[in-house]
Design an enzyme around this catalytic site. Structure first.
Site, PDB file in Angstrom:
ATOM      1  N   LYS A  66       0.810  -1.220   0.000  1.00  0.00           N
ATOM      2  CA  LYS A  66       0.000   0.000   0.000  1.00  0.00           C
ATOM      3  C   LYS A  66       0.845   1.273   0.000  1.00  0.00           C
ATOM      4  O   LYS A  66       0.377   2.321  -0.447  1.00  0.00           O
ATOM      5  CB  LYS A  66      -0.966   0.008   1.189  1.00  0.00           C
ATOM      6  CG  LYS A  66      -2.110  -0.978   1.054  1.00  0.00           C
ATOM      7  CD  LYS A  66      -3.110  -0.795   2.188  1.00  0.00           C
ATOM      8  CE  LYS A  66      -4.307  -1.699   2.025  1.00  0.00           C
ATOM      9  NZ  LYS A  66      -5.338  -1.442   3.060  1.00  0.00           N
ATOM     10  N   ASP A 102     -10.274   2.892   2.067  1.00  0.00           N
ATOM     11  CA  ASP A 102     -10.527   2.156   3.311  1.00  0.00           C
ATOM     12  C   ASP A 102     -11.325   2.977   4.323  1.00  0.00           C
ATOM     13  O   ASP A 102     -12.301   2.496   4.892  1.00  0.00           O
ATOM     14  CB  ASP A 102      -9.204   1.715   3.942  1.00  0.00           C
ATOM     15  CG  ASP A 102      -8.582   0.513   3.245  1.00  0.00           C
ATOM     16  OD1 ASP A 102      -9.320  -0.213   2.543  1.00  0.00           O
ATOM     17  OD2 ASP A 102      -7.374   0.304   3.393  1.00  0.00           O
ATOM     18  N   GLY A 130      -2.627   1.861  13.770  1.00  0.00           N
ATOM     19  CA  GLY A 130      -1.933   1.385  12.581  1.00  0.00           C
ATOM     20  C   GLY A 130      -2.520   1.965  11.297  1.00  0.00           C
ATOM     21  O   GLY A 130      -3.227   2.980  11.310  1.00  0.00           O
ATOM     22  N   ASN A 152      -3.919   3.299  22.414  1.00  0.00           N
ATOM     23  CA  ASN A 152      -2.927   2.432  21.776  1.00  0.00           C
ATOM     24  C   ASN A 152      -1.858   2.066  22.799  1.00  0.00           C
ATOM     25  O   ASN A 152      -1.658   2.768  23.782  1.00  0.00           O
ATOM     26  CB  ASN A 152      -2.288   3.151  20.577  1.00  0.00           C
ATOM     27  CG  ASN A 152      -1.582   2.188  19.644  1.00  0.00           C
ATOM     28  OD1 ASN A 152      -2.175   1.209  19.198  1.00  0.00           O
ATOM     29  ND2 ASN A 152      -0.322   2.428  19.362  1.00  0.00           N
ATOM     30  N   GLY A 243     -16.954  -6.411  10.860  1.00  0.00           N
ATOM     31  CA  GLY A 243     -15.877  -5.958   9.992  1.00  0.00           C
ATOM     32  C   GLY A 243     -16.040  -6.286   8.525  1.00  0.00           C
ATOM     33  O   GLY A 243     -15.513  -5.576   7.665  1.00  0.00           O
ATOM     34  N   GLN A 250     -15.658  -0.626   1.037  1.00  0.00           N
ATOM     35  CA  GLN A 250     -14.463  -0.023   0.436  1.00  0.00           C
ATOM     36  C   GLN A 250     -14.321  -0.493  -1.006  1.00  0.00           C
ATOM     37  O   GLN A 250     -13.852   0.242  -1.875  1.00  0.00           O
ATOM     38  CB  GLN A 250     -13.200  -0.295   1.262  1.00  0.00           C
ATOM     39  CG  GLN A 250     -12.786  -1.734   1.415  1.00  0.00           C
ATOM     40  CD  GLN A 250     -11.898  -2.229   0.279  1.00  0.00           C
ATOM     41  OE1 GLN A 250     -11.389  -1.443  -0.505  1.00  0.00           O
ATOM     42  NE2 GLN A 250     -11.770  -3.528   0.185  1.00  0.00           N
TER      43      GLN A 250
END
Length: 279
Positions: A66, A102, A130, A152, A243, A250
């Site tokens: 990516k 995304d 992330g 996090n 999810g 997307q």
């Protein structure tokens, strides 16, 4: 119009993208193909060269490329440039332009079952910092949400998301332990890490004892369909968001960028779940 589409990544033999986009092509009344272009990093230049020669209309990129793919593109969408990652490339008059779908895809998947959830009064907690969190964080801020906090393990990594803010959005960074303590303050909790993914299905990133009734808990993990976090959320009277819907939406946005066609895909969420369950 015969579409030439595909996916670059490694490994991608398990990908559901060919199934999803074959459905989209049929829904749109078009013809075309969606192929997998797999190769490790030593073969990426060869894969790219083959795609250029094929005259591909567009393609998706998944891990681990990516960021790497940016070096092969002619142009970048503003959000993709800011995020530093691309998951969709469109052939625009012979030039390759990179996009990131995304974050906006996630937001679409959330607004389908919960159309009124995201507004300037919504308080959001993001778990993880992330690549997935970066896209989701920016997309939610762009929807006018004024308060979106980040939990996090590495506080420095969480703080690295803060420059992605737009407008008057406010964020604070905290540990997972602090997140558990203040959980009752949030309307929406989004789990963006791989915690709870098969085979580690008993793992849960935070405990939900302090969650507010009817808060929404969202987990981007889709194997298993209902993670331990989501099971626990239901037990505490929260609403849940799966999810696999993000995966679908997307892809919907990528297909729009390739074809200009907006498809109604709400009915496909259950179909995709059946596919993932092997039914």
């Amino acid at each position: 119009m015969t579409l030439k589409l595909g996916l670059i990544g490694h490994p991608i033999g398990h990908s559901l993208s060919p199934w999803i986009h074959a459905k989209f092509i049929d829904l749109a009344g078009l013809t075309g193909e969606y192929k997998l272009y797999e190769g490790d990093h030593t073969k990426l230049p060869e894969v790219i060269q083959n795609l250029k020669q094929s005259g591909v209309d567009g393609f998706n990129i998944t891990v681990p490329y990516k960021q790497v793919i940016v070096d092969y593109l002619d142009n970048l969408d503003r959000d993709a440039e800011i995020l530093g990652a691309v998951n969709t490339v469109v052939n625009e008059n012979g030039k390759w332009k990179g996009y990131s779908t995304d974050g906006e895809g996630y937001v679409r998947s959330l607004m389908d079952p919960y159309p009124d959830l995201l507004n300037n009064g919504t308080s959001v907690l993001l778990l993880g910092a992330g690549g997935a969190a970066r896209g989701i964080y920016r997309a939610i801020v762009q929807k006018g949400v004024k308060n979106i906090d980040i939990a996090n393990r590495s506080l420095d990594k969480a703080e690295a998301l803060l420059p992605l803010r737009t407008g008057s959005a406010k964020s604070k960074v905290m540990s997972f332990q602090e997140a558990e303590q203040y959980l009752h303050e949030y309307d929406l909790i989004i789990q963006t890490t791989s915690v709870g993914m098969k085979p580690n299905v008993e793992d849960q990133i935070i405990q939900l004892d302090n969650i507010r009734q009817n808060a929404v808990v969202s987990d981007i993990v889709y194997q298993p369909i209902t993670t331990k976090l989501l099971q626990n959320a239901k037990e505490h009277g929260a609403l849940i968001h799966h999810g696999h819907a993000m995966l679908l939406y997307q892809a919907q946005l990528a297909f729009e960028k390739w074809t200009g066609k907006h498809l109604d895909i709400a009915h496909m969420v259950d179909e995709l779940e059946e596919k993932l369950r092997g039914e």
